[in-house]
Design a protein around this motif. Sequence first.
Motif, mmCIF file in Angstrom:
data_model
loop_
_atom_site.group_PDB
_atom_site.id
_atom_site.type_symbol
_atom_site.label_atom_id
_atom_site.label_comp_id
_atom_site.label_asym_id
_atom_site.label_seq_id
_atom_site.Cartn_x
_atom_site.Cartn_y
_atom_site.Cartn_z
ATOM 1 N N GLY A 236 2.754 -11.252 9.107
ATOM 2 C CA GLY A 236 3.431 -10.716 10.304
ATOM 3 C C GLY A 236 3.307 -9.217 10.436
ATOM 4 N N ALA A 237 2.770 -8.524 9.394
ATOM 5 C CA ALA A 237 2.673 -7.057 9.505
ATOM 6 C C ALA A 237 1.739 -6.693 10.667
ATOM 7 N N THR A 238 2.072 -5.586 11.317
ATOM 8 C CA THR A 238 1.195 -5.057 12.370
ATOM 9 C C THR A 238 0.050 -4.300 11.698
ATOM 10 N N ILE A 239 -1.167 -4.640 12.095
ATOM 11 C CA ILE A 239 -2.342 -4.003 11.470
ATOM 12 C C ILE A 239 -2.942 -3.031 12.477
ATOM 13 N N ILE A 240 -2.852 -1.745 12.168
ATOM 14 C CA ILE A 240 -3.398 -0.747 13.108
ATOM 15 C C ILE A 240 -4.689 -0.167 12.542
ATOM 16 N N THR A 241 -5.779 -0.334 13.292
ATOM 17 C CA THR A 241 -7.028 0.326 12.890
ATOM 18 C C THR A 241 -6.990 1.739 13.444
ATOM 19 N N ASN A 242 -7.001 2.700 12.547
ATOM 20 C CA ASN A 242 -6.935 4.091 12.983
ATOM 21 C C ASN A 242 -8.353 4.581 13.316
ATOM 22 N N THR A 243 -8.777 4.248 14.539
ATOM 23 C CA THR A 243 -10.126 4.631 14.982
ATOM 24 C C THR A 243 -10.308 6.144 14.878
ATOM 25 N N TRP A 244 -9.244 6.871 15.171
ATOM 26 C CA TRP A 244 -9.302 8.335 15.123
ATOM 27 C C TRP A 244 -9.716 8.805 13.722
ATOM 28 N N PRO B 70 0.848 -1.198 0.000
ATOM 29 C CA PRO B 70 0.000 0.000 0.000
ATOM 30 C C PRO B 70 0.886 1.252 0.000
ATOM 31 N N PRO B 71 0.364 2.371 -0.535
ATOM 32 C CA PRO B 71 1.189 3.589 -0.541
ATOM 33 C C PRO B 71 1.446 4.088 0.871
ATOM 34 N N GLY B 72 2.465 4.928 1.019
ATOM 35 C CA GLY B 72 2.747 5.471 2.343
ATOM 36 C C GLY B 72 3.948 6.381 2.303
ATOM 37 N N PRO B 73 4.278 6.989 3.425
ATOM 38 C CA PRO B 73 5.419 7.904 3.461
ATOM 39 C C PRO B 73 6.720 7.147 3.211
ATOM 40 N N LYS B 74 7.662 7.800 2.561
ATOM 41 C CA LYS B 74 8.931 7.128 2.234
ATOM 42 C C LYS B 74 9.725 6.875 3.510
ATOM 43 N N LEU C 107 11.129 1.404 12.642
ATOM 44 C CA LEU C 107 12.324 0.556 12.744
ATOM 45 C C LEU C 107 12.110 -0.645 11.814
ATOM 46 N N ASN C 108 12.113 -1.874 12.351
ATOM 47 C CA ASN C 108 11.945 -3.016 11.444
ATOM 48 C C ASN C 108 10.511 -3.534 11.407
ATOM 49 N N GLN C 109 9.587 -2.774 12.037
ATOM 50 C CA GLN C 109 8.200 -3.246 12.101
ATOM 51 C C GLN C 109 7.415 -2.749 10.902
ATOM 52 N N GLU C 110 6.802 -3.680 10.162
ATOM 53 C CA GLU C 110 5.983 -3.248 9.029
ATOM 54 C C GLU C 110 4.584 -2.949 9.544
ATOM 55 N N ILE C 111 4.092 -1.756 9.214
ATOM 56 C CA ILE C 111 2.778 -1.339 9.734
ATOM 57 C C ILE C 111 1.823 -1.132 8.562
ATOM 58 N N ILE C 112 0.645 -1.744 8.686
ATOM 59 C CA ILE C 112 -0.416 -1.459 7.720
ATOM 60 C C ILE C 112 -1.489 -0.709 8.493
ATOM 61 N N LEU C 113 -1.747 0.516 8.033
ATOM 62 C CA LEU C 113 -2.739 1.346 8.709
ATOM 63 C C LEU C 113 -4.062 1.260 7.992
ATOM 64 N N SER D 108 -6.978 1.738 18.452
ATOM 65 C CA SER D 108 -7.410 0.396 18.825
ATOM 66 C C SER D 108 -6.207 -0.398 19.365
ATOM 67 N N ILE D 109 -6.317 -1.708 19.413
ATOM 68 C CA ILE D 109 -5.176 -2.534 19.820
ATOM 69 C C ILE D 109 -4.691 -3.216 18.532
ATOM 70 N N PRO D 110 -3.385 -3.164 18.252
ATOM 71 C CA PRO D 110 -2.917 -3.709 16.972
ATOM 72 C C PRO D 110 -3.255 -5.185 16.774
ATOM 73 N N HIS D 111 -3.629 -5.520 15.548
ATOM 74 C CA HIS D 111 -3.775 -6.919 15.135
ATOM 75 C C HIS D 111 -2.513 -7.276 14.333
ATOM 76 N N ALA D 112 -2.428 -8.537 13.869
ATOM 77 C CA ALA D 112 -1.292 -8.917 13.010
ATOM 78 C C ALA D 112 -1.800 -9.839 11.908
ATOM 79 N N ALA D 113 -1.144 -9.770 10.758
ATOM 80 C CA ALA D 113 -1.534 -10.633 9.626
ATOM 81 C C ALA D 113 -0.883 -11.999 9.799
ATOM 82 N N THR D 114 -1.706 -13.050 9.822
ATOM 83 C CA THR D 114 -1.164 -14.406 10.004
ATOM 84 C C THR D 114 -0.443 -14.881 8.737
#
Length: 517
Positions: free
Chosen positions: A395-403, A39-43, A79-85, A376-382
């Motif tokens: 393994g990516a961290t999935i953050i639901t941006n409730t805000w 997905p697109p995102g900041p460099k 850092l080394n954590q991949e985040i999907i928002l 919310s509380i982060p989920h993760a992709a199995t």
Amino acid sequence: MSASADYRIPALAAMSAVAYGLVSWWSYKKRNQGALPLPPGPKPLPVVGNVLGLKIDEPWVTYTHWGAMYGELVYSRLLNQEIILINTEKVARDLLERRSNNYSDRPGILCLTNDFFGWSFNSVMIKYNDRWRLHRRLFHQAFRPEAAFTYQPMQLRKARELLNNLLEDPVNWRAHFQTHSTSIIMSVVYGYETAPRDDPIISIIDRAVNLAVASIKPEVAAFLGAFPFLRHIPSWFPGASFKRTAILSLKYAEDMIEAPFQYVEKNMASGSASSSMVADSLRKAEDENASETYVKAIKESAVTAVAAASETTSSTLLIFILTMLQNPEVQARAQAEIDSVIGSVRLPNFEDRASLPYVEAVLREVLRWHPAIPLSIPHAATNNDVYNGYFIPQGATIITNTWAITRNEAKYPNPEEFKPERFFGADGKLNDDTVSFAFGAGRRICVGRYIADASIWSAIVSTLAIFDIKKCKDEQGNDINVNPKFTAGITSHPFPFPCLIVPRHKGFSKENLAQMF
Ligand code: HEM
């Protein structure tokens, strides 16, 4: 401490970050051999990723800004954590609900960080496995809608204790809302009646929760995840104060788990234990000759419920007080509704709820205007997945941006305004938007949402029936305006702000209040 020692941890950290970055890049290439785009995102910058672009005191604001720039699904790296928002309710439901098989796990590094601070008991951060299923079953027995309904008389009684405390000791209003939230969950889980002030078991719980909330933060998790060796350095090592905090947190957590549990065991032994989540589950365990694992799960899920309920519920009530202070016209309209339906000789109860639609809309707007868990509380992709042509790595961290969901202009025009009227349709009736996304989505959705809803409603309606929430005055008699600031972390609530909570009717006394019960 010598200057060279100061540099030891950062130097080791930088070396392992580079190594880790290379390994992550190589494994990403290997996983995504079809070369679909992320997905697109900041460099991201080398090694640190997007850490530097993050507003640390309000990360949800940065994430919402990224959502506006890059869309409903955003990729970033801390850092080394991949985040999907996830920035919209639709994508949250598509992934967390419709593909719940793949999105019900928690990120490994958050679980490790919990363990590191002595919170391995915490059901909220358990991986998606049989142990989690067992905890969830125990929660379901005690918190499902039919069970939650039976707690309403107790919740009303606690709301009335809150009114008493506000009347007797208005200066410490903040503490009274905290006591109210904790005392409800202590009653549900342990059948424990808390003292109005300075309760010994509550002090043990507050001590552990406060230290954990201050220590177990996403940025700490990102750091410990990127530099795993940090978890193993000795506590005397220069710069390792987090390790000493972790040792203290472990001790506090053990006390928090044991003290209320032993209270129930003692009462069960003497035959005086009232019905509660722990007593009922222990009796069932005895009848069924259940395993040690089962009894441990009772202990762990019980203390998790207390930690998960008290901070979130009291944060929401503090947000309610702030919004009433800032929006006197809303407060007056809610009070007028209560007066017209209930009058002034008794207090509201749950049977009145359906007749108080404006109060209902106030509650929904409180949940929307500043959700207590904005990310919310982060989920993760199995497993690896593809959504709308974008690759979501395993393994990516999935953050639901409730805000961001609460700031959706199409659904909530002028979202910064506190406007309960937005929940009414053209026919003047409440719409069906209950802001349920404030409690998460999918298989990990908040187990305590029915209890939370009743605790918050009864506290709000009782407070509005008896008290005015007003601005304090300065020495010249002018209103002191509040420029609210909020805590960051998994939960968020307003920092202390000046506020007066005074009876609506002059001369209103404890005796008057008692007559309304
Ligand atoms: C206003 C009050 C509350 C709010 C805003 C809230 C919000 C949330 C949210 C956003 C989640 C994460 C859901 C997800 O991962 O998708 C959650 C999980 C959880 N909540 Fe609540 N909560 C509240 C009150 C409570 C109460 C009263 C209890 C206990 C009675 C509770 C127990 C839990 C537990 C155990 C989880 C973890 C569920 C799991 O991982 O399977 N919460 N809550």
